[in-house]
Design a protein around this motif. Structure first.
Motif, PDB file in Angstrom:
ATOM      1  N   ALA A   1       0.790  -1.235   0.000  1.00  0.00           N
ATOM      2  CA  ALA A   1       0.000   0.000   0.000  1.00  0.00           C
ATOM      3  C   ALA A   1       0.824   1.288   0.000  1.00  0.00           C
ATOM      4  O   ALA A   1       0.551   2.184  -0.794  1.00  0.00           O
ATOM      5  N   PRO A   2       1.836   1.421   0.861  1.00  0.00           N
ATOM      6  CA  PRO A   2       2.563   2.693   0.833  1.00  0.00           C
ATOM      7  C   PRO A   2       3.219   2.946  -0.512  1.00  0.00           C
ATOM      8  O   PRO A   2       3.332   4.085  -0.968  1.00  0.00           O
TER       9      PRO A   2
ATOM     10  N   LEU B   1       2.127   2.104  -3.432  1.00  0.00           N
ATOM     11  CA  LEU B   1       1.144   2.605  -4.393  1.00  0.00           C
ATOM     12  C   LEU B   1       1.021   4.111  -4.274  1.00  0.00           C
ATOM     13  O   LEU B   1       0.977   4.833  -5.277  1.00  0.00           O
ATOM     14  N   SER B   2       0.946   4.605  -3.036  1.00  0.00           N
ATOM     15  CA  SER B   2       0.837   6.051  -2.861  1.00  0.00           C
ATOM     16  C   SER B   2       2.054   6.767  -3.418  1.00  0.00           C
ATOM     17  O   SER B   2       1.942   7.765  -4.122  1.00  0.00           O
TER      18      SER B   2
ATOM     19  N   GLY C   1      -3.813   3.429  -2.888  1.00  0.00           N
ATOM     20  CA  GLY C   1      -2.924   3.275  -1.741  1.00  0.00           C
ATOM     21  C   GLY C   1      -3.690   3.325  -0.428  1.00  0.00           C
ATOM     22  O   GLY C   1      -3.489   2.506   0.473  1.00  0.00           O
TER      23      GLY C   1
ATOM     24  N   PHE D   1       3.974   6.688   3.592  1.00  0.00           N
ATOM     25  CA  PHE D   1       2.653   7.316   3.534  1.00  0.00           C
ATOM     26  C   PHE D   1       2.774   8.794   3.829  1.00  0.00           C
ATOM     27  O   PHE D   1       2.189   9.648   3.156  1.00  0.00           O
TER      28      PHE D   1
END
Lengths: 373, 236, 382
Positions: free
Chosen positions: A112-113, A115-116, A155, A267
């Motif tokens: 996830a991080p 993706l951001s 994200g 993030f």
């Protein structure tokens, strides 16, 4: 105040030195294939470097600016006036334990991080920092930006869902709903500028502002579109008054509750670079980007304005926008999720549509200062 | 708040007239666009007006220690007051011990070798449980105690928070001042700052011997410069 | 007669959730005891349906320190320091409540000077407490700047207190029989500084937060407590006055020198910002009293004197910034230590108002409701 001035001037000076070198090299690259490959590598390094440096500087500035709004001083101990505070914090985050909650989907939690950060890095590539410096001059710049910023939602969603925690899930849902909604009115504001300048390409938009910036050159609609863009972007980047997704006082930390250490740092970094991107977009589309402050036919005045290098213009405008976002954050309380939605769908969307129609009429009739062509 | 002013009127409650101010309701229909924008801008103007170095109100501690001045009544550390001759005024009456709400004072008395009367042996003050409520100072009929503003008492060893406040065991200044010089020496017996029996409150802590004797000198309960664990200059 | 006791386990059992409508799935969410906005350690168990709150179950007790039990082993003068630590934002009012109860029970007379100084410091503490409430309201709703501004303004009042009382939070100043110290020679000047500083600041407060449209929209029609429910739950203080009931002990059963000062009781209709106007009224009271503090001793009873309360139950109450604080002392007449002490704390009753007004609100509203109730958790748990 002095430390903020020092940081700003230092950054502008160093980046200006880099940019003019790249400016002169820019013309050669299209001719040689191996130079292109090298250019890609250099560009990647530049983007990573930019993310890192911008992250450090922006976080420090946020702390100092927020402190001065609150009658206090902010970091003062680590380095003179605390300029190495972010470095110390980053080192600390490196050394922290990387926790993954029990029952979390570990692959998505890991992903996830990134993706951001990926979304943010892609957009950094297409911004025009200076007449010859733009890593990728896509001819559908505005469309590209609008599409890729949607990746940022992924994200948040993936991070919130994969954490296996109720707080994270609620935060992720709110965040996704908010970003997707406000993209609509942000795009409507962007479309106003596209209509006025006649091109989707970001460098083309900057060029079209040679006679004057759109914020004042298109009377009424320019300013309105600017205000709408500012409001929508605040919501896009999850900043107060729209930070319900990560409202510290409500949901522990929203979608990034369960992140620690380096991945939390990503993030955090993505959020701040997002703020830079949105400020840069506002500066590019409404304030002329790297175009100095020109007024139509006044050659002497324009000549004087041209003395300041374009890179400096760009960064000064972006810095002013960043300060404006920080000012909003430290003054206003936050909106509740349903009020946020109501603001978007019942206020900003109708106003945006009307604005767009009026702009179309103005463009057709040439009812703005120094009409293009 | 919204442009409507609070209204003054009178309510009857319990048969009595009460003058009231009635706060206005927020207008029920929802925000007014122009007023909303103006309220937002007013808020921004206020925070903007505070964005200058002259508005900073915080102080940088410990960089400002040299100029830091606390009010004289600030309560942080208990001390036995010394009169001009350097003698305390405590008679060992234990009224402070009785007044202390949580047993942070223990007054140990002995029968004086010269006066053959009850006199102070050790005045033990537990800083680790004291709540600086000032009850002891208030209770002392001889004015022997005071609360000073020496707040820098952080230590690395808990036992250093159990102080012996008197530098000598003996009668109070009122008795000592009347005695001859030679007799005075015999009446007083020196006491160190941390050598008191530890712990108190009836609990025995095995393998915790009393701390070794501190270097003699100003062991009046304030950490002296020679102590490795204490902040320097805490008394300045 | 059997008493039906509902335990937390029964309230939160899955079978109970399942027995509600089949198409709705309610889930439990714990807000606290560790939470960035919890005003202390209070656990709120929320029964949620999506974003809507169906029920709030507060679980207090995390800050219970056994104050009432401790009081059974302390003399009346020694109990005063414990009252500091119940509602620490109105420590002087708490001290006053206990002192007043003891004085009335033991028949101790105080003089004008003592009562005037007590009134002045209690009203200054009210301003301080409400300023903190304002700052925390902003902070809970996302505006972090008002919190710092409120603390800056509290600082000025704290400095006045520090000079006279020697402490900034745990005062232990108002004792049975008088005051611990006489006021410092610079006290009057400092209080005048406070008055001069605070009046324009209150207008700034309105500009920054209470007049802000975002805050007003967050609070409009959120958590309206009808007057009958407020009375039924025993809410007092600004919570009750916000619902329209003009009960203020300073007017209903005057103590101190409140009869001499002219001020208005502030009521609302649906609970709007009663505390902002109360700050102005308190400043007005201090202004009327500060120039004419009568001369006299600051203590009418010697500190070493034993205060013995006659046998029986003695009760006294005071209007603290949060509501009515009452002290019940049961004495057996023989020793100078009470047999039982009980504190009727305003926050305890105000807390349960959440259960009455929360159902139907959203999660974000729960936070707004809690912030506007102005709870101090140690006061609930004692």
């Amino acid at each position: 105040m002095t430390e903020i001035a020092h940081a700003g001037i230092g950054k502008a000076a160093s980046s200006y030195a880099v940019w003019t070198v790249a400016d002169r090299a820019g013309g050669l690259l299209e001719q040689h294939a191996w130079l292109s490959a090298g250019y890609i590598v250099v560009a990647m390094a530049a983007i990573l470097g930019m993310i890192a440096v911008l992250g450090v500087v922006l976080i420090y500035l946020e702390r100092k600016v927020s402190a001065h709004f609150q009658c206090r001083l902010g970091p003062m101990r680590v380095g003179p006036h605390g300029i190495f505070q972010t470095v110390a914090d980053t080192l600390k985050l490196f050394l922290k334990e990387d926790t993954v909650p029990v029952g979390a989907d570990s692959l998505l939690h890991l992903l996830a991080p990134f993706l951001s950060v990926a979304a943010v890095a892609l957009i950094l590539c297409v911004l025009p920092y200076s007449p010859n410096l733009q890593i990728a001059d896509v001819n559908i710049g505005v469309l590209f930006v609008g599409a890729v910023s949607g990746l940022g939602v992924m994200g948040i969603l993936v991070g919130g869902w994969s954490s296996n925690s109720k707080w994270s899930l609620i935060g992720a849902m709110r965040g996704a709903a908010q970003i997707v909604s406000y993209e609509v009115s942000a795009t409507l504001a962007l479309l106003v500028v596209v209509l006025l300048s006649g091109t989707l390409s970001l460098s083309g938009i900057v060029q079209s502002q040679e006679a004057g910036w759109w914020i004042w050159r298109a009377p009424g609609v320019g300013l309105l579109a600017f205000v709408m863009f500012i409001i929508s972007s605040s919501a896009e980047i999850n900043r107060t008054p729209f930070d319900i997704a990560e409202g510290e006082s409500e949901l522990a930390a929203g979608f990034h509750t369960e992140y620690s250490g380096l991945r939390f740092a990503f993030f955090f970094l993505a959020e701040f670079i997002n703020m830079f991107i949105v400020s840069a977009l506002a500066a590019t589309l409404f304030l002329g980007g790297w175009m100095p402050f020109h007024i139509g036919g006044l050659e002497g005045f324009n000549g004087v304005m041209d003395l300041v290098p374009p890179g400096a213009w760009f960064f000064a405008k972006t810095a002013a926008m960043i300060f404006l976002f920080m000012w909003f954050r430290w003054t206003f309380p936050r909106l509740r999720i349903d009020q946020l939605m109501r603001l978007e769908w019942k206020v900003l969307l109708p106003v945006g549509l009307v604005n767009l129609v009026v702009t179309a009429a103005m463009v057709l009739l040439g009812l703005y200062f120094f009409p293009v062509g | 708040m919204t442009g409507e002013k609070p209204k003054r009127s009178v309510r009857i409650l319990g048969g009595r007239e009460v003058p009231v101010i009635v706060m206005p309701r927020l207008p029920g229909k929802g925000p007014h666009v122009a007023r909303s924008a103006i309220s937002l801008l007013k808020g921004m103007r206020l925070t903007g007006s505070y964005f200058r170095p002259s508005k900073v109100v915080t102080r940088q501690y410990p960089e400002n220690r040299k100029t830091l001045k606390l009010p004289e009544r600030f309560r942080a550390r208990l001390k036995l007051i010394d009169d001009a001759g350097g003698h305390h005024k405590c008679t060992g009456c234990k009224l402070c011990q009785k007044a202390c709400p949580n047993d942070s004072i223990r007054v140990l008395t002995r029968k004086g070798p010269v006066t053959q009367k009850n006199e102070l042996d050790r005045y033990i003050w537990r800083q680790d449980s004291c709540i600086v409520c000032n009850a002891c100072v208030q209770a002392c009929p001889f004015g022997a105690l005071e609360m000073t503003g020496d707040f820098e008492s952080a230590v690395y060893d808990r036992r250093l928070l159990i102080h012996t406040l008197n530098r000598y065991a003996g009668p109070p200044a009122s008795v000592l001042d009347q005695a001859a010089e030679a007799e005075r020496e015999k009446m007083m017996e020196p006491r160190d700052a941390y050598g008191g029996p530890t712990p108190m409150n009836g609990q025995a802590m095995p393998e915790v011997p009393p701390l070794l004797a501190a270097p003699p000198g100003d062991g009046e309960g304030a950490p002296s410069a020679g102590k490795p664990d204490n902040k320097e200059g805490a008394d300045s | 007669m059997s008493v039906q006791i509902t335990t937390l386990e029964e309230l939160t059992s899955p079978s109970r959730a399942a027995s509600s409508s089949l198409s709705i799935q309610e889930y439990f969410l714990n807000m606290g005891p560790q939470h960035p906005i919890a005003h202390g350690s209070l656990r709120l168990l929320l029964v949620l349906d999506g974003e809507i709150v169906r029920e709030v179950i507060p679980v207090p007790g995390f800050v219970h320190r056994g104050i009432e039990k401790m009081c059974e082993h302390l003399t009346c003068r020694q109990i005063v320091h414990l009252t500091d630590r119940m509602d620490y934002l109105s420590a002087l009012s708490n001290n006053w409540c206990l002192s007043r109860t003891v004085e009335r029970a033991a028949g101790i007379e105080t003089n004008e000077r003592i009562e005037t100084v007590r009134t002045i410091v209690a009203e200054l503490q009210r301003v301080q407490s409400h300023a903190l409430w304002w700052g925390v309201l902003g902070m809970d709703l996302g505006a972090l700047t008002p919190f710092l501004y409120a603390f800056r303004d509290r600082e000025i009042i704290s400095t006045a207190f520090e000079e006279t009382i020697g402490a900034r939070l745990t005062m232990n100043y108002i004792q049975p029989g008088g005051l611990m110290f006489d006021i410092h020679p610079g006290f009057v000047a400092r209080v005048k500084e406070v008055l001069a500083h605070m009046r324009p600041i209150l207008d700034e407060y309105d500009a920054l937060l209470s007049g802000n449209v975002i805050l007003q929209e967050r609070l409009r029609n959120v958590g309206v407590l009808p007057a009958e429910k407020a009375l039924a739950m025993g809410c007092t203080g600004p919570v009750l006055r916000g619902s329209g009931v003009a009960l203020d002990l300073r007017k209903a059963e005057p103590y101190g020198v409140y009869e001499k000062a002219a001020f208005d009781v502030v009521v609302g209709t649906v609970g709007d910002c009663v505390r902002m106007e109360e700050m102005r009224q308190s400043l007005g009271i201090v202004e009327q009293l500060i120039d004419s503090i009568p001369a006299g001793p600051h203590m009418t009873v010697k500190p070493a004197a034993k205060i013995k309360l006659p046998a029986g139950m003695h009760y006294g109450q005071i209007e603290t910034p949060r509501g009515i604080l009452g002290t019940l002392i049961v004495s057996d007449g023989k020793s100078d230590k009470p047999w039982r002490v009980h504190f009727r704390t305003p926050n305890y009753n105000n807390l349960w108002a959440v259960t009455a007004i929360a159902p139907g609100c959203k999660i974000a509203d729960i936070i707004a409701i809690q912030a506007s109730l102005d709870l101090v958790i140690p006061d609930i748990d004692r």
